[in-house]
Design an enzyme around this catalytic site. Structure first.
Site, PDB file in Angstrom:
ATOM      1  CB  VAL A  11      -0.949  -0.004   1.218  1.00 39.89           C
ATOM      2  CG1 VAL A  11      -1.688   1.324   1.305  1.00 39.89           C
ATOM      3  CG2 VAL A  11      -1.936  -1.148   1.104  1.00 39.89           C
ATOM      4  CG  ASP A  30       9.796  -0.462   4.751  1.00 37.30           C
ATOM      5  OD1 ASP A  30       8.673  -0.613   4.277  1.00 37.30           O
ATOM      6  OD2 ASP A  30      10.311  -1.266   5.566  1.00 37.30           O
ATOM      7  CB  THR A  86      -2.636  -2.987  10.511  1.00 34.90           C
ATOM      8  OG1 THR A  86      -3.244  -3.172   9.213  1.00 34.90           O
ATOM      9  CG2 THR A  86      -2.235  -1.542  10.663  1.00 34.90           C
ATOM     10  CB  THR A 122      -6.844  -1.605   7.069  1.00 35.24           C
ATOM     11  OG1 THR A 122      -6.814  -1.389   5.664  1.00 35.24           O
ATOM     12  CG2 THR A 122      -8.239  -1.999   7.493  1.00 35.24           C
ATOM     13  CD  GLU A 151      -5.602  -0.385   1.429  1.00 32.36           C
ATOM     14  OE1 GLU A 151      -5.582  -1.283   2.276  1.00 32.36           O
ATOM     15  OE2 GLU A 151      -5.922  -0.581   0.241  1.00 32.36           O
ATOM     16  CE  LYS A 207      -9.283  -1.400   3.742  1.00 26.25           C
ATOM     17  NZ  LYS A 207      -8.976  -1.642   2.347  1.00 26.25           N
ATOM     18  CB  CYS A 263      -7.392  -6.806   2.743  1.00 31.75           C
ATOM     19  SG  CYS A 263      -5.964  -5.755   2.462  1.00 31.75           S
ATOM     20  CE  LYS A 324      -6.409  -9.713  -6.728  1.00 32.97           C
ATOM     21  NZ  LYS A 324      -6.779  -8.321  -6.378  1.00 32.97           N
TER      22      LYS A 324
HETATM   23  C1  UDX Z   1      -0.573  -2.606   5.208  1.00 31.31           C
HETATM   24  C2  UDX Z   1      -1.588  -3.180   6.173  1.00 31.31           C
HETATM   25  O1  UDX Z   1      -1.277  -4.556   6.377  1.00 31.31           O
HETATM   26  C3  UDX Z   1      -2.950  -3.057   5.594  1.00 31.31           C
HETATM   27  O2  UDX Z   1      -3.929  -3.494   6.539  1.00 31.31           O
HETATM   28  C4  UDX Z   1      -3.215  -1.622   5.296  1.00 31.31           C
HETATM   29  O3  UDX Z   1      -4.445  -1.509   4.623  1.00 31.31           O
HETATM   30  C5  UDX Z   1      -2.107  -1.004   4.475  1.00 31.31           C
HETATM   31  O4  UDX Z   1      -0.802  -1.253   4.996  1.00 31.31           O
HETATM   32  P1  UDX Z   1       0.581  -3.770   3.220  1.00 31.31           P
HETATM   33  O5  UDX Z   1       1.190  -2.611   2.544  1.00 31.31           O
HETATM   34  O6  UDX Z   1       0.158  -4.966   2.423  1.00 31.31           O
HETATM   35  O7  UDX Z   1      -0.707  -3.322   4.002  1.00 31.31           O
HETATM   36  O8  UDX Z   1       1.591  -4.250   4.377  1.00 31.31           O
HETATM   37  P2  UDX Z   1       3.043  -4.809   4.100  1.00 31.31           P
HETATM   38  O9  UDX Z   1       3.183  -5.263   2.699  1.00 31.31           O
HETATM   39  O10 UDX Z   1       3.304  -5.712   5.250  1.00 31.31           O
HETATM   40  O11 UDX Z   1       3.943  -3.463   4.206  1.00 31.31           O
HETATM   41  C6  UDX Z   1       4.132  -2.853   5.423  1.00 31.31           C
HETATM   42  C7  UDX Z   1       5.526  -2.186   5.314  1.00 31.31           C
HETATM   43  O12 UDX Z   1       5.740  -1.364   6.459  1.00 31.31           O
HETATM   44  C8  UDX Z   1       6.656  -3.224   5.292  1.00 31.31           C
HETATM   45  O13 UDX Z   1       7.515  -2.928   4.203  1.00 31.31           O
HETATM   46  C9  UDX Z   1       7.373  -3.015   6.620  1.00 31.31           C
HETATM   47  O14 UDX Z   1       8.783  -3.232   6.534  1.00 31.31           O
HETATM   48  C10 UDX Z   1       7.074  -1.558   6.907  1.00 31.31           C
HETATM   49  N1  UDX Z   1       7.097  -1.221   8.321  1.00 31.31           N
HETATM   50  C11 UDX Z   1       6.398  -1.982   9.204  1.00 31.31           C
HETATM   51  C12 UDX Z   1       7.852  -0.107   8.731  1.00 31.31           C
HETATM   52  O15 UDX Z   1       8.469   0.547   7.909  1.00 31.31           O
HETATM   53  N2  UDX Z   1       7.871   0.219  10.060  1.00 31.31           N
HETATM   54  C13 UDX Z   1       7.198  -0.521  10.988  1.00 31.31           C
HETATM   55  O16 UDX Z   1       7.265  -0.193  12.177  1.00 31.31           O
HETATM   56  C14 UDX Z   1       6.433  -1.653  10.557  1.00 31.31           C
HETATM   57  C1  UDX Z   2      -9.368  -6.299  -1.209  1.00 28.45           C
HETATM   58  C2  UDX Z   2     -10.420  -5.269  -1.565  1.00 28.45           C
HETATM   59  O1  UDX Z   2     -10.996  -5.597  -2.831  1.00 28.45           O
HETATM   60  C3  UDX Z   2      -9.780  -3.882  -1.638  1.00 28.45           C
HETATM   61  O2  UDX Z   2     -10.776  -2.914  -1.897  1.00 28.45           O
HETATM   62  C4  UDX Z   2      -9.119  -3.595  -0.289  1.00 28.45           C
HETATM   63  O3  UDX Z   2      -8.494  -2.334  -0.300  1.00 28.45           O
HETATM   64  C5  UDX Z   2      -8.094  -4.646   0.032  1.00 28.45           C
HETATM   65  O4  UDX Z   2      -8.697  -5.940   0.025  1.00 28.45           O
HETATM   66  P1  UDX Z   2      -7.489  -7.656  -2.406  1.00 28.45           P
HETATM   67  O5  UDX Z   2      -7.475  -8.399  -1.095  1.00 28.45           O
HETATM   68  O6  UDX Z   2      -6.222  -7.186  -3.001  1.00 28.45           O
HETATM   69  O7  UDX Z   2      -8.444  -6.341  -2.247  1.00 28.45           O
HETATM   70  O8  UDX Z   2      -8.120  -8.630  -3.488  1.00 28.45           O
HETATM   71  P2  UDX Z   2      -9.581  -8.912  -4.050  1.00 28.45           P
HETATM   72  O9  UDX Z   2      -9.528  -8.754  -5.496  1.00 28.45           O
HETATM   73  O10 UDX Z   2     -10.595  -8.166  -3.278  1.00 28.45           O
HETATM   74  O11 UDX Z   2      -9.754 -10.475  -3.717  1.00 28.45           O
HETATM   75  C6  UDX Z   2      -9.685 -10.881  -2.375  1.00 28.45           C
HETATM   76  C7  UDX Z   2      -9.964 -12.382  -2.329  1.00 28.45           C
HETATM   77  O12 UDX Z   2     -11.327 -12.627  -2.683  1.00 28.45           O
HETATM   78  C8  UDX Z   2      -9.115 -13.217  -3.292  1.00 28.45           C
HETATM   79  O13 UDX Z   2      -8.726 -14.415  -2.647  1.00 28.45           O
HETATM   80  C9  UDX Z   2     -10.053 -13.521  -4.426  1.00 28.45           C
HETATM   81  O14 UDX Z   2      -9.749 -14.753  -5.061  1.00 28.45           O
HETATM   82  C10 UDX Z   2     -11.381 -13.612  -3.701  1.00 28.45           C
HETATM   83  N1  UDX Z   2     -12.540 -13.333  -4.549  1.00 28.45           N
HETATM   84  C11 UDX Z   2     -12.676 -12.093  -5.095  1.00 28.45           C
HETATM   85  C12 UDX Z   2     -13.481 -14.331  -4.739  1.00 28.45           C
HETATM   86  O15 UDX Z   2     -13.334 -15.445  -4.238  1.00 28.45           O
HETATM   87  N2  UDX Z   2     -14.571 -14.064  -5.509  1.00 28.45           N
HETATM   88  C13 UDX Z   2     -14.755 -12.839  -6.079  1.00 28.45           C
HETATM   89  O16 UDX Z   2     -15.756 -12.653  -6.775  1.00 28.45           O
HETATM   90  C14 UDX Z   2     -13.785 -11.830  -5.879  1.00 28.45           C
END
Ligand code: UDX
Ligand code: UDX
Length: 448
Positions: A11, A30, A86, A122, A151, A207, A263, A324
């Protein structure tokens, strides 16, 4: 305006790159120094279509930088986005907001002039208020505002979802904060993207409620798919008939082996925990979580049933491991539940995924990882399609049949059509649709 983004994950990195594309100066921070070094070398640590070009062009024009020092990035920033992980807290299912609060502490120590601190991660309703309390304890209130800006990015289409969102949700409680956020999202404002201003808790809850509702749609159609198999109905036709009702909508009604990702599972669980704490339980979301977990387990039993009741000594080819397509993300993927059950039942599993192999290898011990679909198929007793990557939609079926020991395909994403597969000479099983071929209907006992 200058922006700092704390957390360069799926994100934070996408959000930072897109804000730099809007023309702002962005520094992504980061704590993972190796990740920052890779980004500085132009390497993208995640699979997200289009992100490499977006990062490269904005790094080249100097608008996008990377670092590990929060204080340095915050000092010159007008807005700081917290996008750290998170994850689900071990043991109790709550969202772990410790990284968010730790980031807030560091930010508080670095603010020298008015800065808008934005929670992008989130976070459970009430978290932004906790961030504000941390800042209030350290700073004069004239020096900051706290905003919630959740987001709605889907992995695999995150850039498009950022650049063309259905809406932008902003929890802000002063005009000063609202005007900074309007400025940041002005490029979207110009294309008339709805921007919803509301309170902090309401923005945070939107969200969770949105994600939990989407997950509910999926769990619902998955249970309807099971009923369709009993009624010889077709779940894809049911979904189509439902979706033509504008109040229901066509999206997120595709049956599957269960939803995964970083998520839906985490957010549903966190929301139910918050609801329990507030003594206002969300019994429907509780049921969605249980239904989805049960489904993933049942999928493994379905494979075993389709193999005549036992997979001992059999070789199973699995195409698709990620949760996915168009992502390398394995978090909560159905494969992590299904494959170990098959291995424990005595099967040898060979697998291939176009992008998720590096992420999957440390998570799936004993699986034979192959370099392409046909290598995985060679000599296998059965093929299981687990993730609907486009390249699996155009397999050379004659070649597949020649490579498999027996022409049996279990398609957990319904990417092929039953009649066509029967005509091609396969025993073909899919979800929520009449099976084809001479095999009797495979009944998985309700117990699993
Ligand atoms: C994260 C949350 O998991 C999600 O719920 C939220 O919606 C958006 O932020 P994501 O970006 O997928 O989603 O998380 P992740 O891919 O684990 O990235 C988090 C990043 O933060 C990692 O690169 C981690 O190294 C960094 N981080 C974490 C820091 O820089 N400082 C910290 O203290 C903890
Ligand atoms: C989701 C939300 O769509 C997005 O808005 C939020 O910010 C983060 O979480 P993401 O988790 O990246 O996004 O993927 P998404 O495309 O939503 O699919 C999530 C899971 O649901 C996947 O395992 C996918 O295979 C499944 N899925 C999705 C189904 O089983 N059926 C569907 O019709 C759509």
């Amino acid at each position: 305006m200058r922006i700092a983004v704390i957390g360069a994950g799926y994100v934070g990195l996408v959000s930072g790159a897109c804000f730099s594309e809007f023309g702002f100066d962005v520094t992504c921070i980061d704590k993972d120094a190796a990740k920052i070094e890779r980004l500085r070398r132009g390497e993208i640590p995640i699979y997200e279509p289009g992100l490499d070009d977006l990062v490269a062009s904005n790094t080249a024009n100097g608008r996008l930088q990377f670092g590990t020092d929060i204080a340095a990035a915050v000092e010159g920033a007008d807005a700081v986005f917290i996008a750290v992980g998170t994850p689900t807290r071990r043991g109790d299912g709550h969202a772990d907001i410790s990284y968010v609060l730790a980031a807030a502490e560091e930010i508080a120590g670095a603010i020298r002039r008015h800065t808008v601190v934005v929670t992008k991660s989130t976070v459970p309703p009430g978290t932004s208020r906790k961030v504000a309390a941390i800042l209030t304890g350290r700073l004069d209130e004239s020096l900051f505002d706290v905003v919630s800006n959740p987001e709605f990015l889907r992995e695999g289409s995150a850039i498009q979802d950022f650049m063309r969102p259905d809406r932008v949700v902003i929890g802000a409680e002063t005009e000063r904060a609202r005007s900074v956020m309007r400025e940041l999202y002005r490029p979207l404002f110009l294309i008339e993207t709805p921007i919803l201003f509301t309170t902090l808790e309401t923005a945070e809850l939107i969200k969770y409620a949105a994600n939990s509702f989407l997950a509910t749609k999926i769990a619902f159609i998955n249970e309807i798919a099971d009923l369709c198999e009993r009624l010889d109905a077709d779940v894809q036709e049911v979904a189509k008939g439902m979706g033509l009702d504008g109040r229901i909508g066509r999206k997120f009604l595709h049956t599957s082996p269960g939803f995964g990702g970083s998520c839906f599972p985490k957010d549903c669980l966190a929301l139910t925990r918050t609801a329990e704490e507030m003594e206002s339980p969300l019994t429907i979301v509780d049921a969605v979580v249980a239904s989805n977990d049960r489904r993933k387990r049942r999928m493994a039993q379905r494979v075993i049933a389709a193999c005549g009741g036992s997979v001992r000594g059999k070789t199973i080819a699995v195409l698709g491991l990620t949760f996915k397509p168009n992502t390398d993300d394995m978090r909560d993927s159905a494969s992590l539940t299904i494959l170990p059950v098959l291995q424990n039942a005595g099967a040898t599993v060979r697998a291939y995924d176009p992008a998720g192999m590096d992420e999957a290898k440390p998570l799936l011990a004993g699986v034979e990882f192959c370099s392409n679909s046909y290598e995985a198929l060679t000599g296998a007793d059965v093929l299981v399609i687990l993730t609907e990557w486009n390249e699996f939609r155009a397999l050379d079926l004659k070649r597949v049949k020649s490579l498999l020991k027996s022409p049996t395909i279990i398609d957990l994403r319904n990417i092929y059509k039953p009649d066509a597969m029967a005509n091609a000479g396969f025993y073909y099983f899919s979800l929520g649709r009449p099976s084809s071929g001479p095999l009797q209907k495979v009944r998985v006992s309700k117990a699993v």
